[in-house]
Design an enzyme around this catalytic site. Structure first.
Site, PDB file in Angstrom:
ATOM      1  N   LYS A 169       0.830  -1.211   0.000  1.00  0.00           N
ATOM      2  CA  LYS A 169       0.000   0.000   0.000  1.00  0.00           C
ATOM      3  C   LYS A 169       0.863   1.259   0.000  1.00  0.00           C
ATOM      4  CE  LYS A 169      -3.529   2.709   0.132  1.00  0.00           C
ATOM      5  NZ  LYS A 169      -4.504   2.835   1.208  1.00  0.00           N
ATOM      6  N   LYS A 237      -0.203  10.721   5.882  1.00  0.00           N
ATOM      7  CA  LYS A 237       0.214   9.707   6.854  1.00  0.00           C
ATOM      8  C   LYS A 237       0.951   8.571   6.159  1.00  0.00           C
ATOM      9  CE  LYS A 237      -2.416   6.400   7.796  1.00  0.00           C
ATOM     10  NZ  LYS A 237      -3.525   5.496   8.169  1.00  0.00           N
TER      11      LYS A 237
END
Length: 299
Positions: A169, A237
């Site tokens: 990811k 993030k």
């Protein structure tokens, strides 16, 4: 009959949980800190609970879709603290690999099984059930859970040991961030040089530089619609996690660091909850243009 729990009914979580309700052969309990989210889940056929402990103590398979590493870690630890054995936790969040690996070890010691299974495809993919899921953990647990993951996504891939889904990811979001940056730079440059951005979009979207990201994001930028289907804060993030992992690996990721710097600038401007394509504003500011309809008069 097994019971499914889903914690985190936000922009991505709610449609994913709703697809589980519609397609899974098990009852689905859902929790979110916001009452309106719980009500929406109930209206879509789910079992809404007001206390997260109801999921911890009653569900056999628990999905997490949470915005921060700390919330994921806290939730997993609270599940461990119930002392129930045999629970499967599936973390759909974009969690740092070292956090997942740490909690995987803790979970396994307590006879709880943990998969990291972050997703890609944005809000539209979550609604349509066409997300891409990248999974890390024990192969046998992946095999058991895969049918449920396919309720939420059209592509589900086992990446390897714990943390591998999270690493995949990070790579995905590094690529997506750099593409949004390159796309913003190219369109701002074209506007500065006198090209209408909408005309440019239709001219190149089906060519070699075209992509799903361009098709989704350039119309939003042109129409000045920065309502988030993927918030800067969440992407920020992920890039912070990527930078940290790069430090641990002893490698440089300069393009991703540049995009992270632009996201940090947007945070300072109070725009961190806008869609991640809003980083186009950084390029616009440096070039003194706006990528919008009728930005340039076509002769």
């Amino acid at each position: 009959m097994k019971k499914i729990g889903f914690i985190g009914l936000g922009v991505m979580g709610l449609p994913m949980a709703t697809n589980l309700v519609k397609k899974a052969a098990f009852p689905v309990m859902g929790f979110d800190i916001f009452e309106e989210k719980r009500d929406l889940f109930k209206n879509n056929g789910g079992i809404s609970v007001n206390n997260i402990e109801d999921i911890y103590y009653n569900c056999d398979i628990i999905f997490l879709c949470l915005p921060t590493n700390s919330l994921v870690k806290i939730s997993i630890q609270e599940i461990i603290d119930t002392e129930r054995k045999g629970i499967i936790i599936v973390d759909l969040s974009s969690t740092a690999p070292n956090t997942i690996e740490e909690m995987y070890i803790q979970s396994k010691k307590n006879e709880i099984r943990l998969l990291d299974s972050p997703v890609s495809g944005g809000e539209i993919g979550a609604i349509e059930g066409t997300l891409v899921l990248m999974c890390g953990g024990d192969q046998e647990i992946f095999d058991e859970i895969q049918p449920l993951l396919l309720c939420m996504g059209s592509s589900v891939t086992y990446m390897g040991a714990s943390g591998c889904g999270s690493i995949a990811k990070l790579a995905n979001n590094m690529l997506a961030g750099c593409y949004i940056g390159a796309m913003s730079e190219g369109f701002a440059f074209a506007v500065k040089a006198g090209i209408d951005p909408e005309t440019l979009f239709y001219a190149i979207k089906d060519g070699y530089a075209g992509s799903k990201i361009m098709n989704d994001k350039i119309p939003k930028i042109i129409n000045r619609n920065f309502e988030a289907s993927a918030r800067i804060a969440v992407h920020q993030k992920d890039l912070k996690n990527a930078v940290q992992l790069a430090v641990e690996l002893g490698v440089e990721i300069p393009m991703s660091k540049m995009i992270l710097d632009y996201m940090n600038k947007m945070e300072k401007l109070g725009k961190v909850n806008e869609d991640h394509c809003a980083i186009a504003k950084v390029y616009e500011g440096s070039m003194g243009v706006e990528i919008k309809k009728n930005a340039v008069k076509v002769q």
